[in-house]
Design an enzyme around this catalytic site. Structure first.
Site, PDB file in Angstrom:
ATOM      1  N   GLN A 141      25.707 -46.616 -75.920  1.00 41.07           N
ATOM      2  CA  GLN A 141      24.716 -45.534 -75.909  1.00 41.07           C
ATOM      3  C   GLN A 141      24.368 -45.075 -77.331  1.00 41.07           C
ATOM      4  O   GLN A 141      23.217 -44.742 -77.610  1.00 41.07           O
ATOM      5  CB  GLN A 141      25.288 -44.358 -75.094  1.00 41.07           C
ATOM      6  CG  GLN A 141      24.248 -43.367 -74.630  1.00 41.07           C
ATOM      7  CD  GLN A 141      23.501 -43.819 -73.377  1.00 41.07           C
ATOM      8  OE1 GLN A 141      24.126 -44.230 -72.406  1.00 41.07           O
ATOM      9  NE2 GLN A 141      22.193 -43.753 -73.397  1.00 41.07           N
ATOM     10  N   LYS A 173      21.878 -47.663 -78.664  1.00 45.01           N
ATOM     11  CA  LYS A 173      20.646 -47.579 -77.865  1.00 45.01           C
ATOM     12  C   LYS A 173      19.852 -46.341 -78.260  1.00 45.01           C
ATOM     13  O   LYS A 173      18.648 -46.397 -78.511  1.00 45.01           O
ATOM     14  CB  LYS A 173      21.036 -47.501 -76.377  1.00 45.01           C
ATOM     15  CG  LYS A 173      19.865 -47.395 -75.432  1.00 45.01           C
ATOM     16  CD  LYS A 173      20.291 -46.944 -74.028  1.00 45.01           C
ATOM     17  CE  LYS A 173      21.407 -47.786 -73.462  1.00 45.01           C
ATOM     18  NZ  LYS A 173      21.614 -47.521 -72.004  1.00 45.01           N
ATOM     19  N   LYS A 180      29.208 -40.761 -72.982  1.00 44.33           N
ATOM     20  CA  LYS A 180      29.100 -41.152 -71.569  1.00 44.33           C
ATOM     21  C   LYS A 180      30.224 -40.479 -70.803  1.00 44.33           C
ATOM     22  O   LYS A 180      31.236 -40.099 -71.385  1.00 44.33           O
ATOM     23  CB  LYS A 180      29.254 -42.669 -71.446  1.00 44.33           C
ATOM     24  CG  LYS A 180      28.681 -43.259 -70.179  1.00 44.33           C
ATOM     25  CD  LYS A 180      27.196 -43.478 -70.313  1.00 44.33           C
ATOM     26  CE  LYS A 180      26.583 -44.037 -69.047  1.00 44.33           C
ATOM     27  NZ  LYS A 180      25.210 -44.521 -69.291  1.00 44.33           N
ATOM     28  N   GLY A 229      22.049 -38.921 -65.499  1.00 39.65           N
ATOM     29  CA  GLY A 229      22.549 -39.781 -64.434  1.00 39.65           C
ATOM     30  C   GLY A 229      22.913 -41.174 -64.910  1.00 39.65           C
ATOM     31  O   GLY A 229      22.642 -41.562 -66.045  1.00 39.65           O
ATOM     32  N   ASP A 230      23.529 -41.923 -64.025  1.00 34.83           N
ATOM     33  CA  ASP A 230      23.828 -43.357 -64.198  1.00 34.83           C
ATOM     34  C   ASP A 230      24.176 -43.835 -62.790  1.00 34.83           C
ATOM     35  O   ASP A 230      23.743 -43.200 -61.806  1.00 34.83           O
ATOM     36  CB  ASP A 230      24.985 -43.558 -65.192  1.00 34.83           C
ATOM     37  CG  ASP A 230      25.119 -45.011 -65.662  1.00 34.83           C
ATOM     38  OD1 ASP A 230      24.361 -45.427 -66.558  1.00 34.83           O
ATOM     39  OD2 ASP A 230      25.957 -45.751 -65.111  1.00 34.83           O
ATOM     40  N   THR A 288      13.627 -46.002 -66.815  1.00 32.52           N
ATOM     41  CA  THR A 288      14.453 -47.135 -67.250  1.00 32.52           C
ATOM     42  C   THR A 288      13.846 -48.446 -66.759  1.00 32.52           C
ATOM     43  O   THR A 288      13.706 -49.414 -67.523  1.00 32.52           O
ATOM     44  CB  THR A 288      15.904 -46.980 -66.749  1.00 32.52           C
ATOM     45  OG1 THR A 288      16.351 -45.660 -67.048  1.00 32.52           O
ATOM     46  CG2 THR A 288      16.811 -47.994 -67.390  1.00 32.52           C
ATOM     47  N   ASN A 335      18.173 -47.042 -58.883  1.00 29.12           N
ATOM     48  CA  ASN A 335      17.105 -46.409 -59.673  1.00 29.12           C
ATOM     49  C   ASN A 335      16.437 -47.391 -60.645  1.00 29.12           C
ATOM     50  O   ASN A 335      15.208 -47.510 -60.664  1.00 29.12           O
ATOM     51  CB  ASN A 335      17.699 -45.211 -60.433  1.00 29.12           C
ATOM     52  CG  ASN A 335      16.696 -44.619 -61.400  1.00 29.12           C
ATOM     53  OD1 ASN A 335      16.709 -44.931 -62.586  1.00 29.12           O
ATOM     54  ND2 ASN A 335      15.789 -43.804 -60.891  1.00 29.12           N
ATOM     55  N   SER A 352      14.667 -39.110 -71.302  1.00 33.16           N
ATOM     56  CA  SER A 352      15.542 -37.923 -71.275  1.00 33.16           C
ATOM     57  C   SER A 352      15.303 -37.069 -72.517  1.00 33.16           C
ATOM     58  O   SER A 352      15.292 -35.831 -72.449  1.00 33.16           O
ATOM     59  CB  SER A 352      17.020 -38.343 -71.244  1.00 33.16           C
ATOM     60  OG  SER A 352      17.428 -38.672 -69.946  1.00 33.16           O
TER      61      SER A 352
END
Ligand code: NDP
Ligand code: 2IT
Length: 450
Positions: A115, A118, A130, A169-170, A214, A245, A382
């Protein structure tokens, strides 16, 4: 493995192995980044300071906590909660929460590590982290999910905030869970701090396009990869793994751009729909009814095959988008895809391709995009949600979608240019890792030893 690293880098990776025993996903994610640093390991000394690398591989803060809750039968259940705050050089920690029975410290650390890089690629002012839990929302009632989320937030709230750490979320965490989490945060703190969590509903501080971001972003990235090769998605056969998702909105956008998406999956199997998947039906089954793909196959009838004893990657395609989970596409699957003529593979999920699969794609000149580049549209949107919250504004779907596409195009350009600059043309992994590493390292040098 270590022998493929520059002598300046090998001891660092050995130290990571020693300090984090048994954490194989974390080792895998760190190795991939460190390996990409080979071209600068001997030259760019300001980025190669030992203290920078060591700090990057040691999360700033790791929180592990008990999450007790009561199920509908009155039994007390205990899960384990995590939040790993990896790097805040560029901004507050930012990254999702995953609720899945497989969640452990190694998985949360690998996701948090990915993350950081990214988020740096998005160009937005966000650090990386995370979290999650080994809680399984599948088969649980809304009331059970709510009690779990409330208990989880009763500990997490003290660690997060608009300027500190901003979860989202994830896997297993969608708008229902974000709602219960935000509700409990609001109650405990007595503050409507919208910018503390993203992925919120549109009527209570969420951003348009965040749900789609995403999947849409991954396809925008693929569009750029194909454009560089003088091609487009029109008429292409696409296979997408997962049916959550990321997968649903990758399927939707690929179809909008003229592709036929012929297969998707869940953890019980996959469906092949030669006519092209019906996204509306998929959304109805997965998002509204929370059912399995078997229900999709039943509702769609005749032409659809539901397969439970094989790999989705055996379905021939031009473009493969792994959008389920880590290490879901191994060397064998990569060989099958290559034999069947795949041209582009872009990761919608985080680290879905094993190192062997990535190596095979690159060796065979399949265009391969790593998740930290191709799936960055979710976290980028986000950050757009945080911008809207900070300015108490809401943007239209079109304006937000345009920003998302510009961000994905920008990431693509930066990755391609960086790969060229460091003598690895066409290597999206090297380009993504080098560009993001140098950005984070620059900020860390500027901020001193903290
Ligand atoms: P969802 O929970 O919405 O969907 C996950 C999908 O993947 C489901 O179809 C699920 O099947 C499948 N899946 C999950 N775990 C496994 C497993 N161990 N084996 C086989 N199939 C599995 O999650 P998302 O779509 O949000 O996330 C998918 C991936 O994308 C993850 O890697 C996530 O980290 C990544 N990602 C997500 C972003 C986001 O904004 N949501 C942003 C960037 C990356 P089943 O229902 O059977 O469990
Ligand atoms: O992996 C990811 O980028 C996400 N799950 C989204 C993170 C976010 O903060 O939106």
């Amino acid at each position: 493995m270590v022998e493929n690293l520059h002598p300046n880098l090998a001891p660092m990776y050995e130290e990571v192995l020693e300090r984090n025993p048994g954490e194989k996903e974390y080792h895998q994610a760190v190795y991939e980044v460190i390996h990409s640093l080979n071209p600068i390991a001997g030259q760019r000394s300001e980025y190669m300071q030992w203290s920078i690398l060591r700090r990057m591989c040691e999360p700033e803060r790791q929180i592990i906590f008990r999450v007790p809750w009561t199920d509908d039968e009155g039994n007390v259940r205990i899960n384990r909660g995590y939040r790993v705050e990896v790097n805040s050089a560029l901004g507050p920690f930012k990254g999702g929460l995953r609720f899945h029975p497989s969640v452990n410290l190694s998985i949360v650390k690998f996701l948090g590590f990915e993350q950081v890089y990214k988020n740096a690629l998005t160009g937005m002012p966000i650090g990386g982290g995370k979290g999650g839990s080994n809680f399984d929302p599948k088969g649980r009632s809304d009331a059970e999910v709510m009690r779990f989320c409330q208990s989880f937030m009763t500990e997490l709230y003290r660690h997060i905030g608009e300027y500190t750490d901003v979860p989202a979320g994830d896997i297993g965490v969608g708008s229902r869970e974000i709602g219960y989490l935000f509700g409990q945060y609001k109650r405990i703190t007595n503050r409507y701090e919208s910018g503390t969590i993203t992925g919120k509903g549109l009527t209570w501080g969420g951003s348009r396009v965040r749900t789609e971001a995403t999947g849409y972003g991954t396809v925008y990235f693929v569009k750029e990869m194909l454009a560089d090769a003088g091609d487009d998605l029109d008429g292409k056969r696409v296979v997408v793994s997962g049916s959550g998702n990321v997968a649903i909105y990758a399927i939707e956008k690929a179809a909008q751009l003229g592709a036929t998406v012929v297969a998707c999956s869940d953890s019980n199997g996959f469906v092949v729909d030669e006519q092209g998947l019906d996204v509306e039906l998929l959304r109805e089954v997965k998002e509204k009814r929370r059912e399995r793909l078997t229900a999709y196959a039943e509702a769609r009838g005749g032409s659809v095959r539901h397969v439970t004893d094989g790999s989705i990657w055996s379905v021939p395609c031009d473009v493969a988008l792994p959008c389920a989970t880590q290490n879901e596409l191994d060397g064998q699957a990569a060989r099958t895809l290559i034999d069947n003529g795949v041209r582009v593979v872009a990761e919608g999920a985080n680290m879905p391709c094993t190192p062997e699969a990535v190596h095979l794609f690159q060796e065979s000149h399949v265009l391969f995009a790593p998740g930290k580049a191709s799936n960055a549209g979710g976290v980028a949107t986000s950050a757009l949600e945080m911008q809207q919250n900070a300015s108490r504004d809401t943007w239209s779907f079109e304006a937000t979608d345009t920003r998302l596409e510009e961000i994905m195009t920008g990431i693509h350009r930066r990755v391609v240019e960086t790969a060229e600059e460091y003598g690895q043309p066409g290597d999206y992994v090297a380009g993504a890792n080098l560009a993001s590493y140098m950005k984070v390292a620059d900020a860390m040098v500027a901020l001193g030893v903290v």
